[in-house]
Scaffold this active site. Structure first.
Site, mmCIF file in Angstrom:
data_model
loop_
_atom_site.group_PDB
_atom_site.id
_atom_site.type_symbol
_atom_site.label_atom_id
_atom_site.label_comp_id
_atom_site.label_asym_id
_atom_site.label_seq_id
_atom_site.Cartn_x
_atom_site.Cartn_y
_atom_site.Cartn_z
ATOM 1 N N THR A 23 10.707 -1.842 4.690
ATOM 2 C CA THR A 23 9.887 -3.045 4.513
ATOM 3 C C THR A 23 10.068 -3.601 3.097
ATOM 4 O O THR A 23 10.292 -4.799 2.916
ATOM 5 C CB THR A 23 8.402 -2.732 4.769
ATOM 6 O OG1 THR A 23 8.280 -2.125 6.053
ATOM 7 C CG2 THR A 23 7.552 -3.987 4.707
ATOM 8 N N ASP B 278 0.841 -1.198 0.000
ATOM 9 C CA ASP B 278 0.000 0.000 0.000
ATOM 10 C C ASP B 278 0.876 1.248 0.000
ATOM 11 O O ASP B 278 0.640 2.177 -0.756
ATOM 12 C CB ASP B 278 -0.964 0.006 1.198
ATOM 13 C CG ASP B 278 -0.260 -0.252 2.520
ATOM 14 O OD1 ASP B 278 0.838 -0.825 2.516
ATOM 15 O OD2 ASP B 278 -0.821 0.122 3.572
ATOM 16 N N ASP C 225 7.342 4.003 2.817
ATOM 17 C CA ASP C 225 7.674 5.203 3.592
ATOM 18 C C ASP C 225 9.197 5.306 3.695
ATOM 19 O O ASP C 225 9.831 5.937 2.853
ATOM 20 C CB ASP C 225 6.987 5.105 4.960
ATOM 21 C CG ASP C 225 7.194 6.331 5.817
ATOM 22 O OD1 ASP C 225 7.924 7.250 5.385
ATOM 23 O OD2 ASP C 225 6.637 6.395 6.934
#
Ligand code: PRP
Length: 181
Positions: A110, A103, A106
């Protein structure tokens, strides 16, 4: 228009704009993978469950969907290595054409972790796809499909949460600062 939830400062990206962009991204993937045979979409829980579902339903190339769940160790700023695998794939991806679906990217930690981990499993190809990306000077992660750049404020909706709330809003909204500060 219905009243906004009191936690919400403003809508940043409308439902209509998100759906239009998801359709464009699906069309781009269809073009890129038209000769690839079967593709595997890997949705990253929890945040990407809505985007993965919408993207998958708009894609025409043959594909299957699998999921992984990743968590950071703390709720505050993430650091490299502070990512752990909560739930792994059901099936091996060796020799498969894989697209990781997030989604939001940032800090990129990840996606970096996912990219390295999945490359180690010897897929036929590996690409990364995220609907949202925070605007940063540098991001040390390869991103093949990106939907929108977002300002560096706390955003919720379309899978993104604040303390597990607001994930199912159909749009992307900025959270009021007093909610999270
Ligand atoms: C969010 C998002 C990404 C990650 C991006 O997940 O879904 O997986 O953060 O951040 P990074 O680029 O700084 O690593 P989160 O940890 O909030 O979990 P969730 O998806 O379960 O809400």
């Amino acid at each position: 228009m219905t009243d906004l939830h009191p936690d919400i400062e403003r809508i940043i990206i409308s439902e209509e704009d998100i759906q239009r962009r998801v359709a464009e991204m699906a069309a781009e993937i269809d073009r890129d993978y038209k000769d690839a045979g079967q593709v595997v979409l890997i949705g990253i829980l929890k945040g990407a469950f809505i985007f993965t579902a919408d993207l998958s339903r708009k894609m025409n190339v043959p594909h299957s969907v699998d999921f992984m769940s990743i968590s950071s160790y703390g709720d505050t700023a993430k650091s490299v290595g502070a990512v752990r695998l909560i739930l792994d794939l059901r099936k091996p991806i060796t020799d498969r054409h894989v697209i990781v679906v997030e989604d939001i990217v940032d800090t990129g930690h990840t996606m970096n972790y996912l990219h390295q981990t999945l490359l180690g499993r010897n897929p036929a190809s590996l690409k990364t796809c995220t609907l949202f990306k925070k605007t940063r000077d540098s991001l040390d992660v390869p991103l093949d499909y990106v939907g929108f750049d977002l300002p560096d404020v706390w955003v919720v909706g379309y899978g993104l949460d604040y303390a597990d709330t607001h994930r199912t809003l159909p749009y992307i909204a900025e959270l009021k600062k007093e909610v999270y500060s």
